[in-house]
Design a protein around this motif. Structure first.
Motif, mmCIF file in Angstrom:
data_model
loop_
_atom_site.group_PDB
_atom_site.id
_atom_site.type_symbol
_atom_site.label_atom_id
_atom_site.label_comp_id
_atom_site.label_asym_id
_atom_site.label_seq_id
_atom_site.Cartn_x
_atom_site.Cartn_y
_atom_site.Cartn_z
ATOM 1 N N GLU A 1 1.410 -4.765 -8.753
ATOM 2 C CA GLU A 1 1.871 -3.701 -7.857
ATOM 3 C C GLU A 1 2.982 -2.893 -8.519
ATOM 4 O OE1 GLU A 1 -0.622 -5.764 -5.080
ATOM 5 O OE2 GLU A 1 0.746 -6.465 -6.625
ATOM 6 N N GLU B 1 5.148 0.067 -4.113
ATOM 7 C CA GLU B 1 4.311 -0.843 -3.329
ATOM 8 C C GLU B 1 5.063 -2.119 -2.982
ATOM 9 O OE1 GLU B 1 -0.029 0.537 -5.143
ATOM 10 O OE2 GLU B 1 1.054 -1.155 -6.006
ATOM 11 N N ASP C 1 1.193 -4.462 -1.090
ATOM 12 C CA ASP C 1 1.623 -3.098 -0.780
ATOM 13 C C ASP C 1 1.517 -2.790 0.711
ATOM 14 O OD1 ASP C 1 -1.096 -3.152 -0.547
ATOM 15 O OD2 ASP C 1 -1.490 -1.408 -1.803
ATOM 16 N N THR D 1 -1.423 0.601 4.035
ATOM 17 C CA THR D 1 -1.622 0.079 2.697
ATOM 18 C C THR D 1 -2.120 1.194 1.791
ATOM 19 O OG1 THR D 1 -2.765 -1.625 1.406
ATOM 20 C CG2 THR D 1 -3.990 -0.633 3.209
ATOM 21 N N ASN D 2 -1.789 1.083 0.531
ATOM 22 C CA ASN D 2 -2.198 2.105 -0.428
ATOM 23 C C ASN D 2 -3.707 2.060 -0.636
ATOM 24 O OD1 ASN D 2 0.455 2.716 -0.663
ATOM 25 N ND2 ASN D 2 0.637 2.298 -2.836
#
Length: 1424
Positions: free
Chosen positions: A515, A519, A700, A827-828
């Motif tokens: 990450e 994140e 993240d 979340t990414n």
């Protein structure tokens, strides 16, 4: 923000003047002038303040909305109950033989009464049948079912006799009052079983019984006076009906027989058994009740009275008003009864039991009476055509109004009131007995149900936990609701009674894999927010849980080429910086309690979070343990559920002194300590396995505490729920993120809600899901989850989508997975096209493999899982078939675009449309992955243009046809309207509708090209995202002179210039520069060398030196030699371990190479700037009482001056040695002692000294105890040994994967080709031969002469898809309502952050708080 290449960032401290209050921890924060004044403590004072770190608070708008909702629900309950009760009374009046209606009209209104009684039974029949169909069917016990059926028949007999036989013979007021007697059996059972906890409360059912019997006596007396006074020619047969009515009321009161028996735990076996097949029993009993109602109606009115004339059921044209009145009254009564029941349930679930449920229902009878009197008085003049001088003349004149145009309802109401003693020519006082009868009956009903006013429910309480029966009695809706409310709601997990609630433990487990800084910042900020939310037990909150945070970092180490040392990599360095950064943001200081532990799998970092909760960072070395997410999950599942559970239940198996899991539980509040927890064993020992939960997170994930609590509610309330997931929001920028935003929205809005409502959610995403510990420990779940993939299909199912496979195992074992739309997590998401395709390349085949596995075991799963039925299996089969036909459907849609835009024939357009998919399939077989993705990106752009043309082609077709009432037009319009309504029902996400156009034009890319790419690359089982080079090739930046990424045309060119240390000239220049630097700063060099030499002994400890991180250190500064008892206790436990938690000097044991650099990062706490800031905060937290505010500021001023004076010779970034720390501790202690003595508060000396020691404490390096070390060694040996596959095995697996790929591609290809070929030949044959003719209508409703010709296959597919969307839309509506209920109930119990009441704090002692106990242990200075 943390400055790379520098030492410690800084958050400015506070001063005693010009302060403002910040919500973070409720402590003063400096104004701008003080901030600027403190900048000079270090040259790097700048800091990153992450979004979301501010303290949460209750929003007033939500509180107002909550009260508004409660008022609205209460009014809805009252209004619907009044209308329902009033409607049944009016129908009884109109069907009465004493009314002014004709026999035909009376017969029709009596039929409406029958429909009103039948309606709730029909509703229960369909609901129970639906549950039996969509849930599992359990074979009933016929003996138990026979008893229930007999009771239900008696209840139905009493209800039908009372409503169809007795009530038409009585006046409206008597009918209103007599229904209160249906609570007589409940009163008797309460008295017999003595259900009241307090003995004196038995007076309530006693009073109820007395009042009801008194009411019946007054009723008989009233009718005796009527008969003797010849009121309205009343005959003696009324006594028979009164007696039958009393008996019928007793039979009706049997309806709620379960309530007192459940409260007394009698017949527990039968009632528990009944719950397993209650739905099937309701199917049978609802039919029996309907038969009994119909039988009573026919027997009495047809056989006995002979009033039924079958020809009278056909009304004439001049009787349409009668028909309308009857049907309106029936629909009002049926609808309002169901509405009142539903709103009553809602009121209880949103914690508005008194205001929204009990009060409105109790006021229903008086409200109906008041409304009837008002209507009678206001319409009396319009009915008094003869201008009567008294009530007798008025009542006599009503007979002549039966044929007039006056309102039938008001006329019959007046006529019914005239049947009372008011119309007596002799005595008026008997009417008071009727009024007194009503008061007695109403009072008896209220006192019988007094327990409803005291009931306490928790969020989203199950309806079955609130009410005894699912059925309500429409004829007595108000009494039915209150009597159906359980006398004893299960208190096992009640949030209002802490002594009865079973506490739970939540383990937050985040897995990290390369990450970025941002994140990591998200997940750690979320964890620290939860720490602040759970926080101090003295703060007001209703959610009783303890938690620990665990972060598992994959691939944490690399081997340095120059020294061949095994060190932590750059991702661990970033994580350490983020932890320090977030800790500083939340506390304005450095982490106090830090421990570094070597483990068999790598290493572990332990932190005590600001409020005393624990944060563990597990560093995995892939050379020692398997990496990747699934193995990290197995690692923490066995550790948290297996090892910790074993130790918690068997504490004698391990000694506490050798357990270093927690060195200090000292919170930021220097005066508060925690009793030894021993790795949470004290709490876990008394917590059942079903109350241990694991929160699966990604590295993240960003979430608020509310999201976790809402998921916890689902698992706490429903024992069969094994996992629950929330609403996942993708974050990022760019077209790919826009596409995913709408894709996620639609998936959650429609698909997940449909799965939740009709069966069970199939996938609870690993980025944000709460699992029940007992579910994971169930047979065939965790044990099978450890299976190592050896076959091709296993690689796809096990490792490509581990979260979906875990949910499949839970479902197959009988657990339910739920979805909570109000639990939001962020979340990414992939922002690049390549990363997106590689992610979905894993997800697609894994989803299909797990769904097919579930369908394959469908018959066995239906038997085990009560949430999954055969209809739900069919629903999933239909969705799988739709997804498989997705490529062909998209191809045909593109063919339609070609046909309209280029004016081609149907066959030619299909031929052209199939060329690009075939071309791309060949490309995927012939080229590498990167080339495939590049071509897919190009084709996606071209397809986007075609989809735009397809959109306009549909519109153009509607324009050419002159109407949108075509199959395609109706589908497009309805789908657009459905998505728009869905978005409106999600107001916080309404903006997602904007990305719908992006989603539409990317359909060919997502459903055609991506499907082909996923299938053809099925043999590739790598993750494809966040991939980096091997650890030995991981680049370090210390020798990097230039690192640039440039754009050259469409290509990214990366240029790096590194420093060659082998070059002789560079070495000479470096040596010369280093020598001049040392001459310029001799003092700093000496300090660094000294620190290196003196800190070395603290890097290692012996086994005897290990302290338990779960053991709190009760600090004893004065070493009281007179306390012999305490010294003996210390000698028994450990000679070299004191209460301060300081480790005695021991012979050195060599530590691993990675430990020293990690510890150096935390030693930056001992720099001047950090020490000054930490000291200020420790003093403030210690002397938090308002009465010590002046002393606190004086101490801060004097101690910081002492600190500045002692460290005046050091630089701002120099780290103190042990000797310097000892001297500084002595100086600060003496200064504090003098100040406290001057202010005559020497009792605070211990607290202040503890704050000083906490400021100067250094991170500790420890080793695991033998027990846990042995656990990890055996776990790794058994399940987590790094996989080393031979070349032959790799080749065999590769061959099997390719074979599986070829089979899957062939199957997909054949199915889709058959669909396209069938459509092609239908086009070739022509519309005239094989087509379905549909009448064509214009928007104005006129019919066209030409018919619409539609292909059978296209129409079938279109209708199937439309039905699927409609089903999902209806499920969304249902789910949305209950989500709103959950949110409102949460807001009523939401934690409110308030300032602590420091006035009551005891400065003479310390409170040892144990979250698992309710009482604190007070230890005074004398005890110390």
């Amino acid at each position: 923000m943390y400055a790379r290449g520098t030492s410690t960032p800084y958050w400015p401290s506070t001063t005693s003047t010009n302060t403002i209050w910040t919500p973070i921890q409720g402590w003063p924060r400096p104004a701008l002038l003080n901030f600027q004044r403190n900048l000079w403590d270090t040259w790097d004072p700048f800091q990153l303040n992450p979004v979301g770190s501010e303290q949460e608070s209750k929003r007033r708008c939500f509180q107002l909305a909550q009260y508004l909702v409660a008022i609205i629900v209460g009014l809805a309950v009252l209004t619907s109950a009044v209308v329902s009760k009033g409607s049944i009374l009016i129908l009884s009046m109109l069907s009465s033989p004493f009314s002014l209606r004709s026999a035909q009209e009376q017969q029709f209104f009596m039929l409406m009464v029958v429909f009103c009684l039948v309606c709730p039974n029909v509703l229960v029949f369909f609901k129970s049948l639906w549950r039996c169909a969509f849930k599992s069917f359990v074979q009933p016990n016929f003996r138990t079912m026979g008893i229930i059926c007999a009771i239900e028949c008696l209840v139905s007999l009493g209800t039908s006799i009372l409503a169809l036989v007795v009530m038409p013979q009585l006046d409206v007021l008597t009918n209103l009052f007599i229904s209160g007697g249906v609570c007589i059996m409940s009163s008797i059972l309460q008295i017999v079983y003595r259900l009241q906890k307090e003995t004196w409360k038995i007076i309530f059912p006693l009073c109820s019984l007395i009042l009801i019997l008194t009411g019946y006596s007054l009723l008989i007396t009233d009718y005796y006076v009527r008969v003797s006074s010849y009121v309205d020619r009343q005959e003696n047969d009324c006594y028979i009906y009164i007696g039958i009515g009393i008996v019928a009321s007793v039979l009706v009161s049997l309806c709620w027989w379960e309530n007192p028996l459940q409260a007394t735990n009698n017949m527990t076996a039968m009632l528990t058994e009944l719950d397993t097949f209650r739905d099937f029993v309701f199917v049978i009993t609802s039919l029996l009740r309907i038969l009994v109602i119909v039988a009573v109606y026919l027997i009495y009115h047809f056989l006995i009275m002979g009033t039924i004339v079958w020809s009278h059921f056909k009304l004439n044209d001049d009787q349409q008003e009668i028909l309308q009145i009857g049907l309106v009254l029936f629909f009002l009564q049926a609808f309002c009864s169901a509405t009142c029941h539903w709103f009553g349930v809602v009121a209880c679930k949103i914690h508005a039991v008194r205001m929204g449920f009990a009060l409105p229902v109790c006021c229903t009878g008086p409200a109906v009476l008041l409304l009837g009197i008002i209507l009678f008085l206001t319409h009396a003049d319009s009915l008094d055509g003869y201008h009567s001088s008294n009530i007798l003349q008025f009542c006599d004149g009503l007979v002549h109004l039966s044929k007039t145009n006056n309102s039938i309802v008001f006329l019959e109401l007046s006529r019914s009131i005239c049947r009372t003693s008011l119309n007596s020519s002799y005595l008026k006082w008997p009417f008071s007995m009727l009024a007194l009868e009503g008061v007695c009956m109403w009072s008896g009903f209220v006192t019988c149900t007094y327990y409803v006013w005291k009931i306490k429910v928790q969020r989203i309480e199950r309806t079955s936990q609130l009410f005894v029966r699912r059925l309500y009695e429409s004829a007595f809706i108000d009494l039915s609701l209150l009597l159906n409310t359980k006398m004893k709601v299960s208190r096992a997990m009640n949030q209002e009674s802490h002594d009865e609630i079973e506490n739970c433990i939540i383990y937050l487990c985040a897995t990290m894999w390369h990450e970025t800084y941002d994140e990591m910042l998200k997940i750690l900020t979320s964890m620290f927010r939860l720490d602040r939310y759970r926080g101090d037990p003295k703060e007001e909150h209703k959610d009783c849980f303890d938690f620990e945070c665990h972060i598992y970092v994959d691939d944490s180490y690399f081997t340095e080429k120059e020294s061949d040392k095994r060190l932590v990599n750059e991702y661990v360095d970033i994580l350490i910086h983020v932890v320090i950064e977030v800790y500083r943001v939340f506390t304005n200081k450095e982490p106090d309690d830090v421990a570094i532990i070597e483990t068999p799998y790598g290493g572990r970092l332990m932190f005590v979070m600001p409020e005393g909760n624990m944060l563990y960072v597990h560093l995995k070395d892939k050379e020692l343990i398997r990496n990747k997410k699934r193995w990290s999950q197995i690692m923490y599942l066995y550790y948290l559920l297996g090892w910790k559970g074993y130790i918690a239940k068997n504490p004698q198996k391990i000694t506490h002194k050798n357990n270093p899991d927690r060195d200090s539980m000292v919170s930021l509040d220097g005066g508060e300590f925690f009793v030894p927890q021993h790795d949470s064993r004290t709490r876990t020992k008394n917590v059942s396995d079903s109350s241990i939960y694991l929160m699966a997170l990604d590295g993240d994930t960003d979430f608020q505490p509310k999201a976790l609590v809402l998921l916890l509610d689902r698992l706490r309330m429903y024992d069969n729920v094994g996992a629950a997931c929330g609403r996942i929001h993708p974050t990022g920028m760019g077209p790919m993120v826009w596409y995913q935003k709408f894709e996620y929205a639609v998936g959650h809005w429609l698909q997940k809600t449909a799965e939740h409502v009709f069966g069970s959610v199939l996938c609870s995403p690993g980025c944000f899901s709460l699992f029940r510990g007992s579910a994971l420990m169930d047979d065939n779940v965790l044990k099978r989850y450890t299976t190592t993939a050896t076959k091709a299909a296993e690689y796809v199912q096990y490792d490509q989508g581990e979260d979906r496979w875990l949910c499949t195992l839970l479902l197959q074992q009988g657990w339910r997975v739920e979805y909570n739309a109000a639990s939001d997590a962020y979340t990414n998401s992939p922002q690049e096209f390549k990363e997106f395709y590689n992610q979905r390349r894993r997800w697609g085949p894994s989803t299909l493999a797990n769904t097919l596995d579930l369908l394959h075991s469908g018959s066995e799963t239906v038997k085990r899982n009560s949430s999954i039925s055969r209809l739900y299996i069919f629903y999933q089969m239909f969705t799988v078939a739709s997804s498989i036909l997705g490529p062909a459907s998209v191809t045909l849609m593109i063919a339609g675009a070609f046909q309209f835009v280029f004016n081609l024939t149907g066959t030619l357009s299909i031929g052209i449309a199939v060329i690009p998919p075939i071309f791309y399939m060949i490309v995927c077989f012939m080229t590498k992955s990167n080339t495939q993705i590049t071509i897919a990106a190009i084709m996606s752009v071209l397809y986007a243009f075609l989809m735009t043309a397809s959109f306009f082609s549909i519109i153009g077709e509607m324009v050419m046809e002159g109407t949108f009432i075509t199959p395609t037009g109706i589908f497009l319009v309805s789908m657009t309207a459905m998505y728009l309504v869905t978005a409106l029902l999600h107001p916080e996400e309404f903006g997602m509708i904007i990305y719908g156009l992006m989603y539409f034009i990317c359909i060919p890319s997502g459903y055609l090209l991506l499907t082909i790419y996923s299938l053809v690359n099925l043999n590739i089982v790598s993750w494809g995202t966040r991939e980096t080079k091997e650890g030995g090739e991981l680049k370090k930046t210390q020798n990097m002179l230039c690192d640039k990424t440039c754009k050259l045309c469409c290509w990214d060119v990366k240029m790096q210039v590194t420093q060659e240390t082998d070059n002789l000239m560079i070495q000479q220049i470096t040596a010369a520069v280093g020598q001049s630097t040392q001459e310029a700063q001799p003092s700093q060099a000496v300090i660094e060398i000294s620190a290196e030499m003196e800190l070395q002994p603290s890097l290692v400890t012996t086994k005897e030196e290990q302290g338990s991180p779960e053991t709190s250190r009760v600090e004893d500064d004065d070493d009281d030699d007179d306390d012999e008892e305490e010294e003996e206790l210390e000698e028994e436990e450990e000679e070299d371990f004191d209460y301060l938690g300081n480790l005695a000097k021991r012979p050195e044991i060599p530590a691993s190479d990675w430990v020293r650099p990690v510890k150096d990062e935390f030693l930056k706490k001992l720099t001047y700037a950090n020490l000054k800031r930490n000291l200020k905060q420790q003093i403030r937290y210690t002397l938090h009482s308002k009465q010590h505010a002046d002393v606190c500021e004086e101490l801060i001023l004097m101690l910081t001056d002492t600190l500045s004076r002692e460290l005046s010779t050091l630089g701002p970034e120099d780290i103190l040695t042990d000797s310097q720390l000892a001297e500084l501790e002595y100086s600060l202690g003496e200064q504090a002692r003098r100040i406290l003595k001057t202010n005559q508060i020497e009792a605070l000396e211990k607290k202040v000294k503890r704050a000083i020691e906490k400021t100067l404490i250094a991170p500790q390096v420890q080793k695991l105890d033998e027990g846990e070390n042995d656990f990890w060694v055996k776990l790794i040996e058994r399940y987590l040994t790094p996989i080393k596959e031979s070349d032959a095995h790799k080749q065999e697996v590769s061959r099997e994967l390719k074979s599986l790929r070829n089979k899957a591609v062939f199957l997909y290809f054949i199915i889709n080709v058959l669909w396209v070929v069938a459509t092609f030949f239908l086009q070739a044959i022509g519309h005239e031969v094989l087509s379905i003719k549909i009448p064509k209508y214009y928007p104005n409703g006129t019919k066209s002469e030409d018919d619409l010709l539609v292909e059978p296959l296209s129409l079938m597919f279109l209708l199937s898809f439309a039905v699927l969307l409609l089903v999902q839309f209806l499920a969304m509506l249902y789910h949305r309502v209950y989500t709103l209920i959950h949110v409102v109930s949460y807001r009523s119990k939401e934690k409110d952050y308030k300032e602590r009441n420091h006035e009551d704090d005891d400065d003479e002692g310390m409170t040892f708080n144990n979250p698992s106990t309710t009482n604190g242990l007070m230890i005074t200075s004398d005890d110390m």
